[in-house]
Design an enzyme around this catalytic site. Structure first.
Site, PDB file in Angstrom:
ATOM      1  N   THR B 141      14.116 -21.658  -1.318  1.00 12.56           N
ATOM      2  CA  THR B 141      15.382 -21.203  -0.729  1.00 12.56           C
ATOM      3  C   THR B 141      15.276 -19.741  -0.321  1.00 12.56           C
ATOM      4  O   THR B 141      14.523 -18.958  -0.927  1.00 12.56           O
ATOM      5  CB  THR B 141      16.581 -21.388  -1.705  1.00 12.56           C
ATOM      6  OG1 THR B 141      17.477 -20.287  -1.590  1.00 12.56           O
ATOM      7  CG2 THR B 141      16.121 -21.459  -3.145  1.00 12.56           C
ATOM      8  N   SER B 176      19.950 -16.381  -9.993  1.00 10.05           N
ATOM      9  CA  SER B 176      20.513 -17.385 -10.897  1.00 10.05           C
ATOM     10  C   SER B 176      19.303 -18.143 -11.446  1.00 10.05           C
ATOM     11  O   SER B 176      18.207 -18.060 -10.884  1.00 10.05           O
ATOM     12  CB  SER B 176      21.426 -18.359 -10.148  1.00 10.05           C
ATOM     13  OG  SER B 176      20.640 -19.213  -9.321  1.00 10.05           O
ATOM     14  N   TYR B 178      18.752 -21.143 -11.168  1.00 11.68           N
ATOM     15  CA  TYR B 178      18.296 -22.041 -10.100  1.00 11.68           C
ATOM     16  C   TYR B 178      17.382 -21.300  -9.117  1.00 11.68           C
ATOM     17  O   TYR B 178      16.253 -21.735  -8.863  1.00 11.68           O
ATOM     18  CB  TYR B 178      19.490 -22.645  -9.354  1.00 11.68           C
ATOM     19  CG  TYR B 178      19.129 -23.060  -7.947  1.00 11.68           C
ATOM     20  CD1 TYR B 178      18.255 -24.128  -7.722  1.00 11.68           C
ATOM     21  CD2 TYR B 178      19.619 -22.370  -6.836  1.00 11.68           C
ATOM     22  CE1 TYR B 178      17.891 -24.489  -6.430  1.00 11.68           C
ATOM     23  CE2 TYR B 178      19.264 -22.733  -5.548  1.00 11.68           C
ATOM     24  CZ  TYR B 178      18.389 -23.788  -5.352  1.00 11.68           C
ATOM     25  OH  TYR B 178      18.023 -24.137  -4.076  1.00 11.68           O
ATOM     26  N   HIS B 179      17.868 -20.195  -8.566  1.00  9.87           N
ATOM     27  CA  HIS B 179      17.039 -19.477  -7.596  1.00  9.87           C
ATOM     28  C   HIS B 179      15.709 -19.063  -8.221  1.00  9.87           C
ATOM     29  O   HIS B 179      14.659 -19.135  -7.595  1.00  9.87           O
ATOM     30  CB  HIS B 179      17.779 -18.244  -7.058  1.00  9.87           C
ATOM     31  CG  HIS B 179      18.922 -18.591  -6.156  1.00  9.87           C
ATOM     32  ND1 HIS B 179      20.242 -18.442  -6.522  1.00  9.87           N
ATOM     33  CD2 HIS B 179      18.953 -19.109  -4.896  1.00  9.87           C
ATOM     34  CE1 HIS B 179      21.031 -18.841  -5.527  1.00  9.87           C
ATOM     35  NE2 HIS B 179      20.276 -19.252  -4.528  1.00  9.87           N
ATOM     36  N   LYS B 182      12.984 -21.609  -8.281  1.00  7.34           N
ATOM     37  CA  LYS B 182      12.262 -21.714  -7.008  1.00  7.34           C
ATOM     38  C   LYS B 182      11.200 -20.623  -6.886  1.00  7.34           C
ATOM     39  O   LYS B 182      10.128 -20.848  -6.325  1.00  7.34           O
ATOM     40  CB  LYS B 182      13.251 -21.585  -5.850  1.00  7.34           C
ATOM     41  CG  LYS B 182      14.297 -22.675  -5.793  1.00  7.34           C
ATOM     42  CD  LYS B 182      13.671 -23.958  -5.293  1.00  7.34           C
ATOM     43  CE  LYS B 182      14.740 -25.000  -5.012  1.00  7.34           C
ATOM     44  NZ  LYS B 182      14.181 -26.222  -4.439  1.00  7.34           N
TER      45      LYS B 182
HETATM   46  N1  LIG Z   1      21.554 -27.910   0.571  1.00  9.13           N
HETATM   47  C1  LIG Z   1      21.222 -26.662   0.871  1.00  9.13           C
HETATM   48  O1  LIG Z   1      22.001 -25.913   1.467  1.00  9.13           O
HETATM   49  C2  LIG Z   1      19.877 -26.140   0.493  1.00  9.13           C
HETATM   50  C3  LIG Z   1      19.548 -24.826   0.870  1.00  9.13           C
HETATM   51  C4  LIG Z   1      18.300 -24.314   0.518  1.00  9.13           C
HETATM   52  C5  LIG Z   1      17.404 -25.097  -0.167  1.00  9.13           C
HETATM   53  N2  LIG Z   1      17.728 -26.372  -0.532  1.00  9.13           N
HETATM   54  C6  LIG Z   1      16.733 -27.155  -1.281  1.00  9.13           C
HETATM   55  O2  LIG Z   1      16.497 -28.393  -0.656  1.00  9.13           O
HETATM   56  C7  LIG Z   1      16.301 -29.417  -1.626  1.00  9.13           C
HETATM   57  C8  LIG Z   1      17.279 -30.534  -1.398  1.00  9.13           C
HETATM   58  O3  LIG Z   1      18.609 -30.022  -1.489  1.00  9.13           O
HETATM   59  P1  LIG Z   1      19.842 -30.991  -1.376  1.00  9.13           P
HETATM   60  O4  LIG Z   1      21.007 -30.178  -0.943  1.00  9.13           O
HETATM   61  O5  LIG Z   1      19.431 -32.181  -0.604  1.00  9.13           O
HETATM   62  O6  LIG Z   1      20.065 -31.363  -2.927  1.00  9.13           O
HETATM   63  P2  LIG Z   1      20.585 -32.730  -3.571  1.00  9.13           P
HETATM   64  O7  LIG Z   1      21.002 -32.430  -4.947  1.00  9.13           O
HETATM   65  O8  LIG Z   1      21.566 -33.397  -2.668  1.00  9.13           O
HETATM   66  O9  LIG Z   1      19.250 -33.626  -3.596  1.00  9.13           O
HETATM   67  C9  LIG Z   1      18.239 -33.459  -4.542  1.00  9.13           C
HETATM   68  C10 LIG Z   1      17.775 -34.851  -4.959  1.00  9.13           C
HETATM   69  O10 LIG Z   1      16.693 -34.727  -5.886  1.00  9.13           O
HETATM   70  C11 LIG Z   1      16.876 -35.646  -6.929  1.00  9.13           C
HETATM   71  N3  LIG Z   1      16.171 -35.123  -8.117  1.00  9.13           N
HETATM   72  C12 LIG Z   1      16.414 -33.993  -8.808  1.00  9.13           C
HETATM   73  N4  LIG Z   1      15.584 -33.876  -9.851  1.00  9.13           N
HETATM   74  C13 LIG Z   1      14.772 -34.952  -9.817  1.00  9.13           C
HETATM   75  C14 LIG Z   1      13.701 -35.402 -10.656  1.00  9.13           C
HETATM   76  N5  LIG Z   1      13.311 -34.708 -11.732  1.00  9.13           N
HETATM   77  N6  LIG Z   1      13.091 -36.572 -10.355  1.00  9.13           N
HETATM   78  C15 LIG Z   1      13.483 -37.287  -9.258  1.00  9.13           C
HETATM   79  N7  LIG Z   1      14.482 -36.910  -8.433  1.00  9.13           N
HETATM   80  C16 LIG Z   1      15.124 -35.744  -8.720  1.00  9.13           C
HETATM   81  C17 LIG Z   1      18.389 -35.759  -7.109  1.00  9.13           C
HETATM   82  O11 LIG Z   1      18.765 -36.979  -7.719  1.00  9.13           O
HETATM   83  C18 LIG Z   1      18.883 -35.632  -5.675  1.00  9.13           C
HETATM   84  O12 LIG Z   1      19.035 -36.900  -5.071  1.00  9.13           O
HETATM   85  C19 LIG Z   1      16.472 -28.760  -2.990  1.00  9.13           C
HETATM   86  O13 LIG Z   1      15.218 -28.449  -3.524  1.00  9.13           O
HETATM   87  C20 LIG Z   1      17.243 -27.505  -2.657  1.00  9.13           C
HETATM   88  O14 LIG Z   1      16.969 -26.487  -3.588  1.00  9.13           O
HETATM   89  C21 LIG Z   1      18.940 -26.908  -0.207  1.00  9.13           C
END
Ligand SMILES: NC(=O)c1ccc[n+]([C@@H]2O[C@H](COP(=O)([O-])OP(=O)(O)OC[C@H]3O[C@@H](n4cnc5c(N)ncnc54)[C@H](O)[C@@H]3O)[C@@H](O)[C@H]2O)c1
Ligand SMILES: NC(=O)c1ccc[n+]([C@@H]2O[C@H](COP(=O)([O-])OP(=O)(O)OC[C@H]3O[C@@H](n4cnc5c(N)ncnc54)[C@H](O)[C@@H]3O)[C@@H](O)[C@H]2O)c1
Lengths: 391, 391
Positions: B141, B176, B178-179, B182
């Site tokens: 991120t 955080s 979370y961040h 990453k």
């Molecule tokens: N949505 C955003 O704005 C955004 C921005 C920057 C980065 N990201 C990154 O992109 C990725 C996807 O984000 P998103 O918004 O689709 O999130 P999301 O929570 O909708 O999807 C993540 C998926 O991963 C699955 N998951 C988590 N841990 C798991 C594990 N141990 N085993 C198997 N499956 C697992 C969850 O069940 C979920 O379906 C993430 O890594 C997030 O950090 C998202």
């Protein structure tokens, strides 16, 4: 409160502080001893169990060290220890600290990062909850910086870029899952420090050598551990032992790898200085904790010279490097902040090496030569748990 | 192979790639749905279960997506999935991705870092062991960089210091747990890439907005999730929903916080570009994956304008900032590398905001207004697990 107080640095530090009137508690789950048991390793020196150590210390010095046996990853245990002891400073040595161990296989890689990173998160929460004024003094390693082609500063670097300037955390390049766990710790601690206004000091320690400290010399039963196996043994200590038993000193690759070093007595002094100079709330102080830098080849030469004086005949062999690292590189790491706070270093003089060699010779019959050669190759780290115990 | 393929970005990307002839498998353990169940949250849009989604996709497109339901932290499961599917590229979205969730309490902080960091270590080992040529495309991120007072480069920065120069990983300041998870992932991956000669791409993604993609629009049952609660909802999507239901848009603090944004359709395109341009062995490519930067106040103004056109009457309130972050700061982040590889961005035009608002209005009766206000305060994160479910 000394987390990891049964370990090499922790034991020496606990006695040093106790001897100087600090009220000391040791927290340790003895996992380091379990690793030895599992892999068939042993300390060169015959160390006593922690309960006996603490009893002997009271007998010898009249001073009492409290003992909390448990895992800092177990938050229930850690909370209870914090509530019982009410620490004003918490010195955190309690981690899995071997790079080769962390590269042995997947499960040990995951164990190392879980044990170290989650343990430190727990410590931050325990301080926030039970002792918000407590100063956290955390051991990191110089290895977090890797070997950049620019000078290594103490924790932060001021960068001028496209006409603007900022002082940022120094870029880290850990070279094993262990070193990386320390980088993660530092980053987590910095966020907690700022967000929760904690008092923290991060000590990027160099490679520690030596075994005797004034306190451990007060009684044979207080002797500190000394590791010589290829997994937990560190550069200079291993060379001394190899020289003592007539095993050639195992230089990895070209031997141009340069690192910072310090004597175990200086570790104790640095921790005391950190305790006496707590960081203000919300600020993480970072010091590079070492006193001199040497290349591996220089260390081998120093031991050769000191060994010859004692009638030993130290030899060197260059073994294939099991690690993935640069063997010739620029290295210039700053380390003035602790000296500015009063550290008077105990430099690597001939007399120090001779006394280390003398101790080692005393215990040399304990050496199991099969444990000396490298057993963990960085590129071969596999998912399947293996034991490298040599029977 | 798409890890986290049931999630917001993962589902859109799986359909996008499947529709373009890539053979796709989804790996997910549905933990994201469990978080909603535990906290009483729901997606604004009525999403179907993953088994039905995949069935409908085959019905609609004639294309089959394989499904592996399990936890990537479970290495036995992950190995089996790798051996069965034999991926040539692995897109890793499978992490706990909410900053507020990670700051809720100690156990969720530890869960977030364990789930994310150990999951990624497992993925690296699985690739090393079962698919050494497989290209790992990992979602990071933009939040990893924090808000430094200098330009943000794409992953690496060339530093001139005391007359010497090196190109080093850009200093990270995650804000955080979370961040920070990453940041830890990126550092671990860099070491694995160099040591094991892996092919890796690290995508520092900005905040994603929007819900419809050409594929999800092919059938109502393929609709993607859209989060509006204060824990999983992200800036622009939340404002759109607030505007639609007549709740004032909740600007945290002064609203000068500036971040990079991109449309969900661009997430899909960026992943495809990364898949088509595998990193060479031993090199980790790092791209900043966003198309435009906006401050929170600018976003609120854009939604206000677009909302008024649709007859809505969007209002703004400044609520106390639950996060510890700078509310006015310099921000200039580079993001040209993906465009150099052919990305044609879908910019935040009025038409895009209007279509988002229209979708949102369609489902507005699903909104539970109690979930909108911030429930997680950075400084109050406590060790005792709590649930912020509002009943
Ligand atoms: N949505 C955003 O704005 C955004 C921005 C920057 C980065 N990201 C990154 O992109 C990725 C996807 O984000 P998103 O918004 O689709 O999130 P999301 O929570 O909708 O999807 C993540 C998926 O991963 C699955 N998951 C988590 N841990 C798991 C594990 N141990 N085993 C198997 N499956 C697992 C969850 O069940 C979920 O379906 C993430 O890594 C997030 O950090 C998202
Ligand atoms: N020895 C060196 O040369 C050196 C150099 C740089 C940094 N350091 C750092 O200094 C610290 C101490 O190093 P050392 O050489 O004394 O290591 P050590 O292994 O001798 O001691 C560490 C102690 O911590 C304990 N421990 C580990 N995990 C624990 C847990 N989860 N709960 C409770 N106790 C736990 C172990 O049982 C052990 O007694 C480490 O953090 C290490 O990374 C050491």
């Amino acid at each position: 409160m000394i987390l990891g107080g049964d370990g090499y640095c922790g034991w020496a530090t606990a006695l040093h502080l106790s001897n100087r009137g600090y009220e000391v508690a040791i927290v340790d789950n003895m996992c380091r001893r379990t690793f030895d048991d599992q892999l068939g390793f042993n300390s060169l020196t015959p160390i006593k169990g922690i309960h006996e150590r603490v009893r002997v210390w009271e007998e010898v010095s009249g001073k009492r060290i409290q003992l909390y046996v448990g895992d800092i990853c177990d938050y229930e245990f850690l909370s209870a220890a914090f509530q019982a002891f009410e620490p004003t400073a918490c010195v955190h040595f309690g981690e899995q600290r071997s790079a080769p161990y962390s590269m042995m296989d997947r499960s040990r890689a995951v164990f190392t990062q879980t044990n170290n990173v989650m343990g430190t998160i727990n410590v931050c929460y325990a301080i926030k909850e039970f002792a918000p004024e407590c100063h956290l003094i955390k051991l990191g390693t110089m290895g977090e910086y890797g070997t950049p082609n620019i000078d290594i500063e103490e924790g932060y670097i001021t960068i001028e870029h496209n006409g603007r300037t900022d002082t940022l955390p120094y870029p880290k390049q850990g070279n094993s899952f262990y070193h990386l766990s320390k980088c993660h710790d530092s980053a987590n601690m910095l966020m907690c420090t700022k967000t929760w206004k904690m008092r923290t000091t991060d000590l990027n320690q160099g490679v520690v050598y030596g075994v005797a400290t004034p306190e451990t010399m007060m009684d044979d039963r207080l002797v500190n551990r000394l590791d010589y196996d290829a997994v937990f043994g560190t550069a200079l200590n291993r060379f001394a032992i190899q020289a003592a038993v007539g095993h050639p000193m195992t230089v990895y690759g070209k031997g141009g790898q340069t690192r910072g070093f310090l004597n175990i007595t200086d570790t104790c002094k640095c921790i005391q200085i950190a305790c006496d100079n707590p960081a203000p709330p919300g600020e993480m102080k970072i010091y590079n904790q070492f006193t001199e830098q040497f290349s591996v080849n220089e260390l081998a030469a120093l031991i050769t010279e000191a060994g010859q004086k004692l009638g030993l005949d130290p030899q060197v062999i260059n073994v294939p490097n099991p690690r993935t690292e640069m063997e010739e590189h620029y290295y210039n790491a700053k380390h003035s902040k602790l000296q500015d706070l009063g550290l008077e270093p105990n430099l690597m003089k001939e007399s120090i090496l001779e006394s280390l060699l003398t101790t080692v010779v005393k215990y040399k019959d304990n050496v199991d030569q099969r444990l000396i050669l490298p057993g963990v190759n960085w590129t071969e780290s596999a998912s399947v748990g293996k034991t490298i115990a040599k029977v």
